[in-house]
Design a protein around this motif. Sequence first.
Motif, PDB file in Angstrom:
ATOM      1  N   ARG A 705      -4.694  -5.981   4.968  1.00  0.00           N
ATOM      2  CA  ARG A 705      -4.383  -4.584   5.223  1.00  0.00           C
ATOM      3  C   ARG A 705      -5.679  -3.789   5.482  1.00  0.00           C
ATOM      4  NH1 ARG A 705      -0.258  -0.871   4.234  1.00  0.00           N
ATOM      5  NH2 ARG A 705       1.081  -2.698   4.463  1.00  0.00           N
ATOM      6  N   GLY A 706      -6.731  -4.162   4.798  1.00  0.00           N
ATOM      7  CA  GLY A 706      -8.010  -3.455   4.976  1.00  0.00           C
ATOM      8  C   GLY A 706      -8.553  -3.590   6.376  1.00  0.00           C
ATOM      9  N   LYS A 707      -8.173  -4.647   7.079  1.00  0.00           N
ATOM     10  CA  LYS A 707      -8.640  -4.817   8.448  1.00  0.00           C
ATOM     11  C   LYS A 707      -7.942  -3.851   9.403  1.00  0.00           C
ATOM     12  CE  LYS A 707      -9.572  -9.750   7.917  1.00  0.00           C
ATOM     13  NZ  LYS A 707      -9.230 -11.116   8.377  1.00  0.00           N
ATOM     14  N   ARG A 708      -6.769  -3.364   9.002  1.00  0.00           N
ATOM     15  CA  ARG A 708      -5.989  -2.534   9.918  1.00  0.00           C
ATOM     16  C   ARG A 708      -5.829  -1.096   9.444  1.00  0.00           C
ATOM     17  NH1 ARG A 708      -2.813  -7.099   9.142  1.00  0.00           N
ATOM     18  NH2 ARG A 708      -1.345  -5.863   7.913  1.00  0.00           N
ATOM     19  N   SER A 709      -5.943  -0.851   8.135  1.00  0.00           N
ATOM     20  CA  SER A 709      -5.661   0.490   7.635  1.00  0.00           C
ATOM     21  C   SER A 709      -6.371   0.687   6.314  1.00  0.00           C
ATOM     22  CB  SER A 709      -4.151   0.666   7.463  1.00  0.00           C
ATOM     23  OG  SER A 709      -3.856   1.882   6.805  1.00  0.00           O
ATOM     24  N   VAL A 710      -6.546   1.935   5.987  1.00  0.00           N
ATOM     25  CA  VAL A 710      -7.146   2.255   4.695  1.00  0.00           C
ATOM     26  C   VAL A 710      -6.102   2.432   3.626  1.00  0.00           C
ATOM     27  CG1 VAL A 710      -9.186   3.338   5.732  1.00  0.00           C
ATOM     28  CG2 VAL A 710      -7.140   4.712   5.266  1.00  0.00           C
ATOM     29  N   THR A 711      -4.837   2.340   4.058  1.00  0.00           N
ATOM     30  CA  THR A 711      -3.746   2.496   3.087  1.00  0.00           C
ATOM     31  C   THR A 711      -3.554   1.176   2.347  1.00  0.00           C
ATOM     32  OG1 THR A 711      -2.629   4.019   4.567  1.00  0.00           O
ATOM     33  CG2 THR A 711      -1.319   3.056   2.780  1.00  0.00           C
ATOM     34  N   PRO A 712      -3.549   1.217   0.994  1.00  0.00           N
ATOM     35  CA  PRO A 712      -3.390  -0.043   0.251  1.00  0.00           C
ATOM     36  C   PRO A 712      -1.988  -0.618   0.438  1.00  0.00           C
ATOM     37  CG  PRO A 712      -3.307   1.812  -1.242  1.00  0.00           C
ATOM     38  CD  PRO A 712      -3.671   2.399   0.094  1.00  0.00           C
ATOM     39  N   PRO A 713      -1.860  -1.923   0.361  1.00  0.00           N
ATOM     40  CA  PRO A 713      -0.534  -2.558   0.479  1.00  0.00           C
ATOM     41  C   PRO A 713       0.303  -2.285  -0.770  1.00  0.00           C
ATOM     42  CG  PRO A 713      -2.157  -4.204  -0.048  1.00  0.00           C
ATOM     43  CD  PRO A 713      -2.929  -2.921   0.190  1.00  0.00           C
ATOM     44  N   GLU A 924     -25.627 -10.374 -20.570  1.00  0.00           N
ATOM     45  CA  GLU A 924     -26.302  -9.347 -19.784  1.00  0.00           C
ATOM     46  C   GLU A 924     -25.700  -9.204 -18.392  1.00  0.00           C
ATOM     47  OE1 GLU A 924     -28.339 -13.236 -18.977  1.00  0.00           O
ATOM     48  OE2 GLU A 924     -27.577 -12.172 -20.741  1.00  0.00           O
ATOM     49  N   GLN A 925     -25.003 -10.289 -17.945  1.00  0.00           N
ATOM     50  CA  GLN A 925     -24.380 -10.200 -16.634  1.00  0.00           C
ATOM     51  C   GLN A 925     -22.973  -9.602 -16.713  1.00  0.00           C
ATOM     52  OE1 GLN A 925     -24.419 -13.919 -14.550  1.00  0.00           O
ATOM     53  NE2 GLN A 925     -26.589 -14.344 -15.064  1.00  0.00           N
ATOM     54  N   ASN A 926     -22.470  -9.459 -17.927  1.00  0.00           N
ATOM     55  CA  ASN A 926     -21.113  -8.944 -18.109  1.00  0.00           C
ATOM     56  C   ASN A 926     -21.151  -7.430 -18.271  1.00  0.00           C
ATOM     57  OD1 ASN A 926     -18.366  -8.803 -18.440  1.00  0.00           O
ATOM     58  ND2 ASN A 926     -18.416  -9.462 -20.601  1.00  0.00           N
ATOM     59  N   VAL A 927     -21.786  -6.748 -17.293  1.00  0.00           N
ATOM     60  CA  VAL A 927     -21.894  -5.292 -17.307  1.00  0.00           C
ATOM     61  C   VAL A 927     -21.438  -4.771 -15.953  1.00  0.00           C
ATOM     62  CG1 VAL A 927     -23.751  -5.229 -19.003  1.00  0.00           C
ATOM     63  CG2 VAL A 927     -24.288  -5.412 -16.562  1.00  0.00           C
ATOM     64  N   GLN A 928     -21.004  -3.560 -15.934  1.00  0.00           N
ATOM     65  CA  GLN A 928     -20.495  -2.979 -14.689  1.00  0.00           C
ATOM     66  C   GLN A 928     -21.659  -2.579 -13.792  1.00  0.00           C
ATOM     67  OE1 GLN A 928     -17.793   0.224 -15.306  1.00  0.00           O
ATOM     68  NE2 GLN A 928     -17.220   0.358 -13.116  1.00  0.00           N
ATOM     69  N   LYS A 929     -21.652  -2.942 -12.508  1.00  0.00           N
ATOM     70  CA  LYS A 929     -22.678  -2.618 -11.536  1.00  0.00           C
ATOM     71  C   LYS A 929     -22.079  -1.805 -10.408  1.00  0.00           C
ATOM     72  CE  LYS A 929     -25.204  -6.930 -12.403  1.00  0.00           C
ATOM     73  NZ  LYS A 929     -25.726  -8.145 -11.803  1.00  0.00           N
ATOM     74  N   ARG A 930     -22.929  -0.876  -9.886  1.00  0.00           N
ATOM     75  CA  ARG A 930     -22.488  -0.082  -8.753  1.00  0.00           C
ATOM     76  C   ARG A 930     -23.084  -0.677  -7.486  1.00  0.00           C
ATOM     77  NH1 ARG A 930     -20.151   4.728  -9.676  1.00  0.00           N
ATOM     78  NH2 ARG A 930     -20.170   5.496 -11.805  1.00  0.00           N
ATOM     79  N   LYS A 931     -22.264  -0.831  -6.523  1.00  0.00           N
ATOM     80  CA  LYS A 931     -22.712  -1.391  -5.261  1.00  0.00           C
ATOM     81  C   LYS A 931     -22.216  -0.515  -4.120  1.00  0.00           C
ATOM     82  CE  LYS A 931     -22.747  -5.749  -4.663  1.00  0.00           C
ATOM     83  NZ  LYS A 931     -22.345  -7.139  -4.443  1.00  0.00           N
ATOM     84  N   ARG A 932     -23.033  -0.519  -3.039  1.00  0.00           N
ATOM     85  CA  ARG A 932     -22.633   0.286  -1.901  1.00  0.00           C
ATOM     86  C   ARG A 932     -21.527  -0.425  -1.151  1.00  0.00           C
ATOM     87  NH1 ARG A 932     -24.291   0.364   3.344  1.00  0.00           N
ATOM     88  NH2 ARG A 932     -25.885  -1.187   2.843  1.00  0.00           N
ATOM     89  N   SER A 933     -20.477   0.322  -0.927  1.00  0.00           N
ATOM     90  CA  SER A 933     -19.332  -0.296  -0.243  1.00  0.00           C
ATOM     91  C   SER A 933     -18.612   0.772   0.539  1.00  0.00           C
ATOM     92  CB  SER A 933     -18.396  -0.927  -1.259  1.00  0.00           C
ATOM     93  OG  SER A 933     -17.268  -1.472  -0.631  1.00  0.00           O
ATOM     94  N   PHE A 934     -17.938   0.343   1.565  1.00  0.00           N
ATOM     95  CA  PHE A 934     -17.177   1.319   2.320  1.00  0.00           C
ATOM     96  C   PHE A 934     -15.935   1.689   1.521  1.00  0.00           C
ATOM     97  CE2 PHE A 934     -14.013  -1.708   3.675  1.00  0.00           C
ATOM     98  CZ  PHE A 934     -14.709  -2.897   3.668  1.00  0.00           C
ATOM     99  N   LYS A 935     -15.448   2.854   1.826  1.00  0.00           N
ATOM    100  CA  LYS A 935     -14.419   3.478   1.010  1.00  0.00           C
ATOM    101  C   LYS A 935     -13.147   2.675   0.967  1.00  0.00           C
ATOM    102  CE  LYS A 935     -11.811   7.774   0.640  1.00  0.00           C
ATOM    103  NZ  LYS A 935     -11.576   9.134   1.220  1.00  0.00           N
ATOM    104  N   ALA A 936     -12.742   2.161   2.079  1.00  0.00           N
ATOM    105  CA  ALA A 936     -11.450   1.445   2.104  1.00  0.00           C
ATOM    106  C   ALA A 936     -11.488   0.234   1.220  1.00  0.00           C
ATOM    107  CB  ALA A 936     -11.091   1.060   3.537  1.00  0.00           C
ATOM    108  N   THR A 937     -12.622  -0.419   1.298  1.00  0.00           N
ATOM    109  CA  THR A 937     -12.696  -1.657   0.530  1.00  0.00           C
ATOM    110  C   THR A 937     -12.736  -1.369  -0.942  1.00  0.00           C
ATOM    111  OG1 THR A 937     -13.875  -2.729   2.346  1.00  0.00           O
ATOM    112  CG2 THR A 937     -14.019  -3.733   0.150  1.00  0.00           C
TER     113      THR A 937
END
Length: 951
Positions: A705-713, A924-937
């Motif tokens: 769905r992300g390939k065609r629309s930003v609306t979640p399935p 130490e790897q079990n922590v929340q990380k912020r990553k740059r991502s496009f909005k739809a994804t």
Amino acid sequence: MNPAECREASCQSGRRNRLPGGGGTTFLAGPSCFCDPNQLPLLLLLLGPLVCMGAQGAVGEAVRLPGDVTLGGLFPVHARGAAGATCGPVKKEQGVHRLEAMLYALDRINADPGLLPGVRLGARLLDTCSRDTYALEQALTFVQALLRPASAARCPGGGQPIGALPEQRVAAVVGASASSVSIMVANVLRLFAIPQISYASTAPELSDNARYDFFSRVVPPDSYQAQAMVDVVRALGWNYVSTLASEGNYGESGVEAFVQISREAGGVCIAQSIKIPREPRPGEFDKIIKRLMETPNARGIIIFASEDDIKRVLEAAQQANLTGHFLWVGSDSWGAKISPILNVEDVAVGAITILPKRASIDGFDQYFTTRSLENNRRNIWFAEFWEDNFNCKLTTGFGAQSDDAATRKCTGEERIGRDSAYKQEGKVQFVIDAVYAIAHALHSMHQALCPGYTGLCPAMSPTDGRTLLQYIRAVHFNGSAGTPVMFNENGDAPGRYDIFQYQVTNGSGGYRAVGQWTESLKLNVEELEWSGSPLLPPTSLCSLPCGPGERKKMVKGVPCCWHCEPCDGYRYQVDEFTCEACPLGARPTLNHTGCRPTPVIRLDWASPWAILPLLLAVAGIAATASVLATFIRHHNTPIVRASGRELSYILLTGIFLIYSITFLMVAEPGPTICAARRLLLGLGTALSYSALLTKTNRIYRIFERGKRSVTPPPFISPTSQLVITFSLTSVQVIGVVAWLGFQPPHSVIDYEEQRTPDPEQARGVLKCDMSDLSLIGCLGYSLLLMVTCTVYAIKARGVPETFNEAKPIGFTMYTTCIVWLAFVPIFFGTAQSAEKALSAQSALLTPKMPSVLWAEPLPEDPALVFWPPGGPSWDGMGNEVTSLSLDQIYIQTTTLTVSMSLSASVSLGMLYVPKVYIIIFHPEQNVQKRKRSFKATSTLVAPSEEGNPAN
């Protein structure tokens, strides 16, 4: 009808009707009324010899005693003559003893005031010379008083017949000895209604009351003797014998009676019936022995023969070196006599003989031993007996003169029993009883017809033969030996026999009484002795008895011969002729004489085939529990949240159920266990693959769905995921519940799976009522979910690296497919392979049983082969359950449980072990990380309501 009414007779006719051999007269038996027109030829035949005695030669001499009533007597005073001679040497015992017994009985009766008072019995005693035709001529003199010669009758040559009437008529006749003689005489006497009582004739033919209605006897017929001999044969356990008979009425009738009775009684077969010719040729008896040896198993020989024939048969057996082979059972002609076995005693050892029960009459011994030439002149043959008995010759004054100077002259002072051996002849008792039977009948007749009359009244003068016969048949008194004397409707005496066996003790042989027969046999088997084996009776069997577990296959036409056929395989012996297969669930006993329950086996907890699946299951459950505990403890950590906590818990539950099914597959089947197997066997896999399918489907739909629309399935929320998962799982649950309702679960015992060629290796397999196909069907829905999940895993293989859970799911499904693809051929291939392996193993082990079982020595206790040391257990159906480890039976169960455990382990290892490793060892790897991502994804891939941490 008065015989005097028949007037005409012809000498010439009588001459023409004499037998060609010149020995006697031939005739036919007919009605008693000899004046019947149909009997005229017979009458002419009889009258010729009587009235023409002057022309034809005088009939032999007789012993005559005067009396009011005259009795006739026929005795074999002389033996059969040789080389054309009518008479041979004197017979001391069978002839003179018996004749003197009748004289002795007459003396006692005439001296008894209580028996026939005022009536004196006379006698006319004749010699038969042991020849039937000569005896017939002699017997014809008994009927002379009933006939008057015709005035116009002429003898050949023109001579006048004897004008004077014969001597006083005979009221009854005692005799004869031989059955053939009695038959001849009986045919004549019945025509003139003269009763006859024999003291020795035993031929069964004489029991025919229609043909021999005036004949009676004080000895039992051979039919009783034959019955006694059949009983002896059966008591000894014999069933295959041969018969020997002297040609003539006695031998042939005796054997015929034996054969008939044995056929009717059953259990005794005749191998051969051989007849000894009347005039045997040289070498005839050797041929008889050779014929008997044609059936060597028929060692028992039933012999009805004359003394001379018996002796010659024994001699032939001795010459053939067959001493001890034949087992003789002799009739009363053998009895307890020494003459038939003289000089062949070794061949006769063990012979069993039959003799009418008799006793020695002491009064006769005293009478006979006091007879001398001076006080016994009434016996015209006594002088001849005297010479033979004392081996001397009388002087001219006593009749005979010796031309042999070497022969001692008789002095007349010799005494019987002192100067010669003496033993009372066996039939003396019966001669006396026969005379007394006539006397008692006359006495009863006198009391009935002449009450209060002294002497004979007109009603008894002359004595009517028919009336006298009725009184004879009605007599009942104690005879000379104290035994009852009576007659049945056929004129036969009751059967009473002594059983003897010729035995040798301390080098001395003799007859020993070993039993008796009076309507039934009483045989003292412990007193029997046999050559070779003194105690055990030898066998005379066509076929040896079949062993346990063998049936008799009869030889056609010979009911005593059979072949023994084993009841092999699963058959057991029902009876001696039948084998039947044991019912399902049973196998024959070791000797195949019955059936016993087939041992029931199941997969045991300690079996090597159960240990590996159990270890995998325990390890898997422990690992699953550890993962679950880690996830619960770190419930809110990013990794756990990113894994989809709800589906993870469902997936871990499914994995736990997959591991748990191993314990149900090893546990002893029962209704509860079987129900749990049906429910959980597919539930764990269905739950696991439903969760994986939901997860892969969600990931695939998000990125597509992300390939065609930003609306979640739709339906990507946790609640929706749970609903989808449980909906997919409910199909499996509904199907299993319907199955449980339609066919309630229960355990069964499969006896066909391990029904090996060798029944000793047969086992029943205790299992749930699930066939291989139903088991696969139970997993079929799970396999469908697995394939579908694999398809989505393939489609989702292009998911970005950041969302790396899709790839582990893909690897998990690929590996699971490989595991299940390997499982199916192994599962179905082992069934056929196991059957072939067991058959081959059974074929190899069968020749070595019971010393080898499963290529290992048997334990000292045979029960340990079939039961574990703890003893047998029982299933719910009452069958013994053993824990034998038969490898091939458990391959399928092991394959199934291992395959399921491996598939669960793959899921656990691929999906959760890396995450647990990071949670525990790299927190130490079990922590929340912020990553740059496009909005739809970032919007679409949020895994939970609490956020979307980076991976």
